[in-house]
Design an enzyme around this catalytic site. Structure first.
Site, mmCIF file in Angstrom:
data_model
loop_
_atom_site.group_PDB
_atom_site.id
_atom_site.type_symbol
_atom_site.label_atom_id
_atom_site.label_comp_id
_atom_site.label_asym_id
_atom_site.label_seq_id
_atom_site.Cartn_x
_atom_site.Cartn_y
_atom_site.Cartn_z
ATOM 1 C CE LYS A 1 -7.467 -3.643 -4.310
ATOM 2 N NZ LYS A 1 -6.861 -2.321 -4.896
HETATM 3 N N1 GLU Z 1 -5.773 0.310 -2.625
HETATM 4 C C1 GLU Z 1 -5.374 1.109 -3.266
HETATM 5 C C2 GLU Z 1 -5.864 1.205 -4.880
HETATM 6 O O1 GLU Z 1 -6.638 0.429 -5.044
HETATM 7 C C3 GLU Z 1 -3.861 1.380 -3.368
HETATM 8 C C4 GLU Z 1 -2.748 0.149 -3.617
HETATM 9 C C5 GLU Z 1 -1.395 0.562 -2.985
HETATM 10 O O2 GLU Z 1 -0.916 1.887 -2.358
HETATM 11 O O3 GLU Z 1 -0.847 -0.312 -3.128
HETATM 12 O O4 GLU Z 1 -5.166 1.689 -5.616
#
Ligand code: GLU
Length: 429
Positions: free
Chosen positions: A115
């Site tokens: 992230k």
């Molecule tokens: N930000 C989204 C999550 O927290 C999607 C992550 C992604 O598609 O890689 O799951």
């Protein structure tokens, strides 16, 4: 009196990573996770912080701090969103990256967890400035991201336009002959730039698929059921809109601009349009304004938290008057909030299961890019449905087997998968 003593003490924000650690330890104890694997998974692999300058519209230079935490890549490339928000810091990103590892593991998609984000208030910047900030952040990350290594996606306050800028910047810095095979360096792209049908609504769609499964297990009808939604961005507004055809009634919504209530029902389509035009749920004409506490106390069948972390805590959990909490957000419930929900008999579909639809369809977008394919919406929806329902059943069966709550069961399901892989592969050298 010293000036320092007069200064008001700034309230310390609760550590989100401490929540992850508490959840992890509880599950690891119950399942008796191998001690070595426990040590490996309790720390992120890599933590990248980049401080970079951007020239603003008025010619001033502003410095920004960007983050990318890569928690684990035992199951596949690092994967996870990027958020632009003032609360982004290393503690939050570390927690969010760790949740991504568990989320991909439960869904059995071949990804690790990561992230990232930039600590900033995006509404303060012009579109030109946002583009420059995004491009300079991408450049600063350099080869720390890559289509087979670490694949960003949208998250809070980021969208398909931001992904298109990341893609363009990444490709522009590649040697010309390599550009065409790198389009899968980000997911959540605009359709025309390599995105997938169904990705925009995917997280909200996954939330609704898991709620549907819960209603089957609990002999509960969605027709006429009431629901309240916190956060009316991508996840909250899509979940709200997708519940409408089931005949369920949205009675209250809340976001950073305020909270609103109409016990006769709020039209999610109209509210979404209002949010797009005005920037938030406040001043929606067909509802009355209410305070945060009244929102949290609103009696409903389902509560969908789809905003930020630590919203259901020891202070706020006792307010809730619902049967089910379906966690569209990441980490909306802290461990104290969790214990209270359990004692109140409120069911929880935990975040790492409930909101996995986003990363599942990201995986489909990535596969389509790698294979130069373009799937119909029906195909995307059907495939996501199968994956998330299988994950739901996996968590439900694990909860039964260990006689534990669903969040702990979700962790156990994810950790068992990772434990097997580590045991099969061993540790280098
Ligand atoms: N930000 C989204 C999550 O927290 C999607 C992550 C992604 O598609 O890689 O799951």
């Amino acid at each position: 009196m010293a000036v320092i003593a007069q200064k008001k003490k700034k309230a310390k924000r609760a550590s989100v990573y401490a929540n992850v650690t508490a959840q992890f330890n509880k599950a690891a104890d119950i399942m008796e996770l191998d001690a070595d694997i426990r040590r490996i998974l309790s720390k992120p692999n890599n933590e990248i912080i980049v401080n970079f300058p951007v020239k603003m519209d008025d010619g001033r230079i502003e410095m920004f701090s960007g983050y990318r935490v890569q928690h684990n890549n035992a199951l596949g490339p690092y994967k996870g969103g990027l958020r632009f928000h003032p609360a982004v810091d290393i503690d939050e990103v570390r927690a969010l990256a760790t949740w991504m590892t568990w989320k991909s593991a439960i869904a059995y998609i071949p990804y690790g967890g990561a992230k990232g984000g930039i600590q900033m208030e995006p509404s303060k910047y012009s579109s030109e400035e946002l583009e420059k900030i995004t491009r300079r952040f991408t450049f600063a990350l350099g080869n720390n991201i890559g289509p087979e290594y670490d694949i960003p996606a949208p998250d809070v306050n980021t969208n398909s336009q931001i992904m298109a800028w990341i893609l363009d910047t990444f490709l522009s810095t590649m040697p010309p002959h390599e550009r065409q095979r790198c389009i899968h360096v980000v997911t959540g792209k605009p359709i025309e730039s390599g995105g997938s049908l169904g990705r925009d609504k995917a997280t909200g769609q996954g939330v609704v698929f898991t709620i549907e499964e819960w209603t089957k297990d609990n002999n509960f009808g969605l027709k006429g059921a009431t629901y309240i939604v916190q956060g009316f961005g991508n996840v909250g507004s899509w979940a709200a809109r997708l519940l409408k055809p089931h005949g369920s009634i949205l009675t209250a919504a809340e976001d950073i601009t305020g909270a609103i209530l109409n016990s006769k029902g709020i039209d999610p389509e109209k509210l979404t349009e209002h949010v797009w035009e005005s920037g938030g749920v406040a001043n929606y004409p067909d509802a009355e304004p209410i305070c945060h506490e009244t929102f949290m106390r609103t009696k409903a069948d389902i509560f969908i938290p789809a905003a930020l972390e630590n919203q259901i805590t020891k202070e706020t959990a006792p307010f809730l008057d619902v049967r089910l909490v379906a966690e569209g957000a990441n980490g909306p419930t802290d461990p104290n909030g969790d214990s209270i929900l359990q004692s109140m008999g409120i069911d929880v579909i935990p975040d790492i299961l409930c909101n996995a639809g986003g990363v599942i369809v990201s995986y489909f977008e990535w596969l389509q890019n790698k294979r130069s394919e373009f799937w119909e919406l029906e195909e995307v929806d059907n495939k996501m449905y199968k994956k998330i329902v299988t994950a739901y059943k996996r968590v439900r069966d694990t909860a039964k087997k260990y006689n534990t709550d669903w969040r702990t069961a979700a962790y156990i399901a994810a950790l068992s998968h990772l434990e097997t892989v580590y045991k099969e592969r061993g540790i280098f050298p």
